[in-house]
Design an enzyme around this catalytic site. Structure first.
Site, PDB file in Angstrom:
ATOM      1  N   GLU A  60      12.644 -25.820  39.394  1.00  0.00           N
ATOM      2  CA  GLU A  60      11.828 -24.633  39.150  1.00  0.00           C
ATOM      3  C   GLU A  60      11.953 -24.268  37.679  1.00  0.00           C
ATOM      4  O   GLU A  60      13.027 -24.419  37.085  1.00  0.00           O
ATOM      5  CB  GLU A  60      12.267 -23.460  40.018  1.00  0.00           C
ATOM      6  CG  GLU A  60      11.463 -22.188  39.732  1.00  0.00           C
ATOM      7  CD  GLU A  60      11.670 -21.080  40.751  1.00  0.00           C
ATOM      8  OE1 GLU A  60      10.914 -20.093  40.713  1.00  0.00           O
ATOM      9  OE2 GLU A  60      12.574 -21.198  41.599  1.00  0.00           O
ATOM     10  N   CYS A 267      10.151 -19.095  43.411  1.00  0.00           N
ATOM     11  CA  CYS A 267       9.438 -17.816  43.350  1.00  0.00           C
ATOM     12  C   CYS A 267       8.188 -17.878  42.488  1.00  0.00           C
ATOM     13  O   CYS A 267       7.229 -17.155  42.739  1.00  0.00           O
ATOM     14  CB  CYS A 267      10.389 -16.731  42.841  1.00  0.00           C
ATOM     15  SG  CYS A 267      11.589 -16.172  44.065  1.00  0.00           S
ATOM     16  N   ASN A 399       6.754 -20.046  50.055  1.00  0.00           N
ATOM     17  CA  ASN A 399       8.145 -19.977  49.605  1.00  0.00           C
ATOM     18  C   ASN A 399       8.690 -18.575  49.828  1.00  0.00           C
ATOM     19  O   ASN A 399       8.215 -17.622  49.215  1.00  0.00           O
ATOM     20  CB  ASN A 399       8.226 -20.324  48.123  1.00  0.00           C
ATOM     21  CG  ASN A 399       9.629 -20.174  47.569  1.00  0.00           C
ATOM     22  OD1 ASN A 399      10.464 -21.048  47.731  1.00  0.00           O
ATOM     23  ND2 ASN A 399       9.902 -19.055  46.905  1.00  0.00           N
ATOM     24  N   GLU A 400       9.624 -18.428  50.762  1.00  0.00           N
ATOM     25  CA  GLU A 400      10.374 -17.184  50.949  1.00  0.00           C
ATOM     26  C   GLU A 400       9.491 -15.965  51.214  1.00  0.00           C
ATOM     27  O   GLU A 400       9.749 -14.880  50.686  1.00  0.00           O
ATOM     28  CB  GLU A 400      11.285 -16.920  49.747  1.00  0.00           C
ATOM     29  CG  GLU A 400      12.359 -17.968  49.570  1.00  0.00           C
ATOM     30  CD  GLU A 400      13.379 -17.592  48.505  1.00  0.00           C
ATOM     31  OE1 GLU A 400      13.316 -16.457  47.992  1.00  0.00           O
ATOM     32  OE2 GLU A 400      14.235 -18.430  48.187  1.00  0.00           O
TER      33      GLU A 400
END
Length: 846
Positions: A60, A267, A399-400
């Protein structure tokens, strides 16, 4: 007497000595220590096949991991696209300083108008020159941290896009120099001609090494010179690819031998604006990561505001990710946004057209990766230098996300479209940001009921959590979705963290039929630009080093084996203890008031009571933050900017007790926190009500400063309302009450396993790989029973050990693996495993 073999160290000699059946005549024999642990291997039982992609890496763009990191570009803000949308302190000239020599005169500014290089590369540098009789004027760039790193004798490829309105052309001089202006390479000169964008290139050769170089681009003459995409690359990139990767970082990643590369986040994938193109400019400054922005010629790619507070250039884009995965023999695993934000933002799109476009973009991505060169997106891939398909097999959506039902509705739309067009692609769902809790449970239920093939789990917890959860996947449904552990790490970068992670990895391998892929996160961190800790590989502008966790991960990733060999261990473990200690009050970016604090036993005996009528002398600050005082007979923390405040009172030694109090939020972003079992500032439990911007309640446990979430559920605290809070502790069982209603409960009775093991077989070599983690401060004498296997009497042993508080840094890397040959191996043998160690024994069978 016994004489050690000259190739063996003293420890190995001692090992062999313990296998000698008789002592020399006349000498007293020291009794061998009795084994405390026993590892029993069952080689005849069917083991579990281990996926070739069990261990991978997750990349990331966090901690300046891409620009200024893995992406080898040495010029910061090369396209003059930085701005306040990236960071409030940024401007299009961030990273650049106007400069002149020989009396040069001019004005440096930036522009975004019809003269731009490309509609997605909008801002450029404008130099208004006034040097009719000589002199040069331009700009200087100092790179990403302390300067541009150069190696003596190294070649550095310069390029720039330029145009001039001077009829006679504009002379351009490019120099590398130090901060004092002393040259670091012979200058490069070019003549810019014509008022159309043209790319000019050249190579500079460094005459000496430095980590503090500067690049200056200066022009003579008069008129307007426009510059964009001012670039400097080391020629010596990973595999010498143009627009390539920094060699030392790429090689460290490659040395892990990862089975997959998950990219581009994190994120940053599903955060940012979810709107479409801006109507006025046809180009928004901040939006979710979209793969089409990152491919094609670099001068036509966008930049974007990075979730982590800086600009990302997309010079390292989807093509480069696919190429890198192929170069290191890893499976590419892209993550696309599901149009439901996570990472604390909690927003779902209501724009059907936008959702449809993202689904279509995902289908195009698969074509870019796998389509023939005659297809639309396969043709683009081929034009970039890769006519063969990349062979994409797995793709993750989202994602999350913290809105499970909204996320899963969108996920199902993506999944249906992908499976209809590309039935061979495994579409991966996820379970939110935590290892447990309401979101986790709901998403697992939805994934399970829908028959999703694989679910992505993420968690960052204390080392104690990892030692207490080595059997986490033992109870998972073998017929349900498989697990992709896409992000995990223990909170810290010391050897103690790595030992806890190693213990956990033995559990992943024992459950390789459920856990198909796992990747530590984050992968990279620029030591001078850190948004998140811990990290696997650290670097500055010219050096890099692996953390202790890097060394442990590398050991596991390079010695996986093809299948598990069933085994079990017996021996002592650490039993849970009752939750005792002090009580505490806390706030986080909030002002709150507490009153009528009482601790009582179940029979009503008062152990502590404070209504603050006599002040707050019973309370001690454990964190020097916040402004605590008694106001109107109650205890108030009034600073709404203070985070992580904590005051402590009492010392509860009883195993059964009740903590009651009244609490009120006065102002601020969150709610309030009530602590219990407080040992010190790094070891406690707290009930966080109205946390995460007043969206969630949770119980967190801190162990040596690292926190783990024991339970979590949606929760909101109303400003001005007084709440009755009760924490009921019964040994290791805790029940929480809010305004007389049971809110939640948990039991913290997990066994801490400081000695763990797993055995695998390498089919190619015929070796058993016995992997043992001793995460305690004393040696572990262990009997190893290989179940009747006939084995060679020597084995290759690799050990990582040391002070559990040690870490690898820029100045020293004390934690390194040590490999040697040891003797005394047999069908049954005794081995003493060092304190705080990870040991791999590769044992050849006969």
């Amino acid at each position: 007497m016994f004489r050690p073999h000259p190739l063996l160290g003293l420890a190995a000699a001692a090992l062999v000595a313990t296998t000698v059946a008789t002592a020399a005549p006349g000498l007293a024999r020291t009794p061998a220590p009795q084994p405390e642990y026993t590892i029993t291997v069952d080689p005849a039982a069917a083991g579990t096949p281990i996926s070739d992609s069990l261990y991978g890496v997750f990349f990331e763009d966090i901690n300046f991991a891409a620009d200024g990191g893995l992406y080898a570009e040495l010029v910061r803000n090369r396209s003059f696209e930085f701005g306040p949308a990236d960071n409030r302190s940024y401007s299009p000239l961030t990273g650049w300083t106007p400069t002149a020599d020989a009396g040069g005169v001019g004005v440096a500014s930036t522009a975004d108008d019809a003269a731009r290089l490309h509609e997605r590369n909008r801002t450029y540098l404008r130099l208004d020159l006034d040097n009719p009789g000589g002199g040069r004027y331009g700009v200087t760039n100092a790179g990403f941290t302390t300067g541009i790193a150069l190696r003596a004798g190294g070649a550095y490829d310069f390029s720039v896009w330029a145009r001039t309105d001077a009829a006679a052309g504009t002379p351009l001089t490019v120099t590398l120099h130090d901060a004092a202006g002393q040259p670091l390479a012979a200058p490069l000169t070019r003549a810019v001609r014509g008022d159309r964008w043209t790319r000019y290139t050249g190579t500079l050769k460094a005459t000496r090494s430095t980590d503090a170089g500067r690049l200056s681009v200066r022009a003579g003459g008069t008129g307007v010179l426009r510059l964009d995409m001012v670039s400097l690359f080391p020629h010596d990139t990973f595999r010498e690819r143009p627009n390539g990767l920094r060699r030392d970082l790429a090689e460290k990643i490659a040395a892990l031998r990862p089975g997959f590369v998950r990219f581009p986040g994190g994120c940053l994938v599903n955060t940012g604006s979810m709107s479409g193109y801006d109507a006025a400019s046809n180009w928004p400054r901040a939006r979710s990561y979209q793969w089409k922005d990152t491919v094609g010629p670099v001068e036509t790619r966008a930049t974007n505001a990075n979730f982590w507070g800086y600009n990302q250039s997309y010079g390292l884009g989807y093509y480069e990710y696919f190429q890198f995965a192929e170069d290191i023999g890893a499976m590419p695993l892209p993550v696309v946004p599901a149009l439901v934000t996570g990472c604390g933002q909690n927003q779902a799109t209501a724009d059907e057209a936008l959702l449809q476009r993202h689904i279509a973009d995902t289908l195009d991505l698969i074509e870019f990766a796998n389509g023939p060169a005659s297809s639309t997106w396969g043709r683009l891939r081929a034009s970039m230098g890769h006519p063969r398909p990349f062979g994409l097999t797995h793709l993750a959506v989202g994602n999350e996300e913290n809105l499970p039902d909204a996320y899963f509705a969108n996920f199902q739309r993506f999944r249906a479209a992908i499976e209809a067009a590309h039935p061979g692609i495994t579409v991966i769902g996820n379970s939110g940001p935590d290892d447990a809790g309401a979101t986790f449970d709901r998403l697992w239920q939805l994934n399970r009921d829908a028959g999703v093939d694989m679910v992505d789990e993420h968690y960052y917890n204390s080392p104690a959590w990892f030692l207490q959860n080595t059997t986490r996947y033992d109870s998972y449904d073998r017929a349900g979705p498989k697990v992709f552990l896409g992000e995990y790490a223990s909170q810290g970068n010391k050897l103690a963290n790595s030992l806890a992670e190693a213990s956990y990895l033995t559990g992943l391998e024992r459950n390789a039929d459920v856990v198909r892929m796992a990747s530590y996160a984050p992968l990279l961190a620029n030591v001078d630009n850190v948004q998140w800790r811990p990290d696997l590989i650290w670097f500055d502008n010219d050096e890099s080093w692996g953390s202790t966790s890097y060394q442990v991960q590398k050991l596991f990733m390079n010695n996986v084996g093809d299948r598990t060999v069933p085994s079990r261990v017996t021996g002592p473990s650490t039993a849970p203890t009752p939750i005792t200690g002090g009580i505490g009050l806390s706030t986080w970016a909030t002002s709150a008031t507490y009153d009528d604090v009482r601790v009582t036993t179940p029979d009503g005996t008062v152990l502590f009571a404070d209504d603050f009528s006599a002040g707050a002398d019973a309370w001690t600050p454990l964190a020097n933050r916040g402004s605590w005082s008694v106001v109107d007979g109650a205890y108030t923390q009034s600073d709404t900017g203070a985070q992580d405040t904590l005051v402590r009172a009492a010392d509860v030694t009883a195993s059964d007790y009740d903590l009651t109090l009244r609490a009120r939020k006065n102002a601020g972003a969150e709610g309030f926190l009530v602590a219990f079992g407080v040992k010190d500032s790094g070891n406690f439990y707290w009930w966080n009500l109205g946390g995460w911007n007043n969206t969630q309640g949770a119980v967190e446990k801190a162990t040596n400063g690292a926190k783990e979430t024991l339970l979590a559920k949606p929760n909101r605290i109303t400003t001005g309302t007084t709440y009755d809070v009760r924490v009921q502790v019964r040994g290791t069982r805790v029940t929480l009450f809010l305004d007389g209603q049971e809110w939640a409960s948990f039991t913290d009775d997990r066994v801490t396993r400081t000695f763990t093991q797993v055995v695998t077989r390498d089919d190619a070599t015929g070796e058993l790989i016995v992997k043992v983690v001793n995460a305690q401060d004393r040696p572990a004498v262990t009997r190893v029973d290989l179940g009747g296997l006939r084995v060679r009497d020597r084995a290759r042993m690799t050990v990582i050990s040391g002070d559990p508080g040690e870490q690898n840094t820029r100045s020293a890397e004390p934690i390194q693996p040590a490999t040697r040959t040891v003797g005394g191996i047999a069908g049954t043998f005794t081995r003493t495993f060092a304190p705080n160690s990870v040991t791999f024994l590769r044992i050849r069978t006969k």
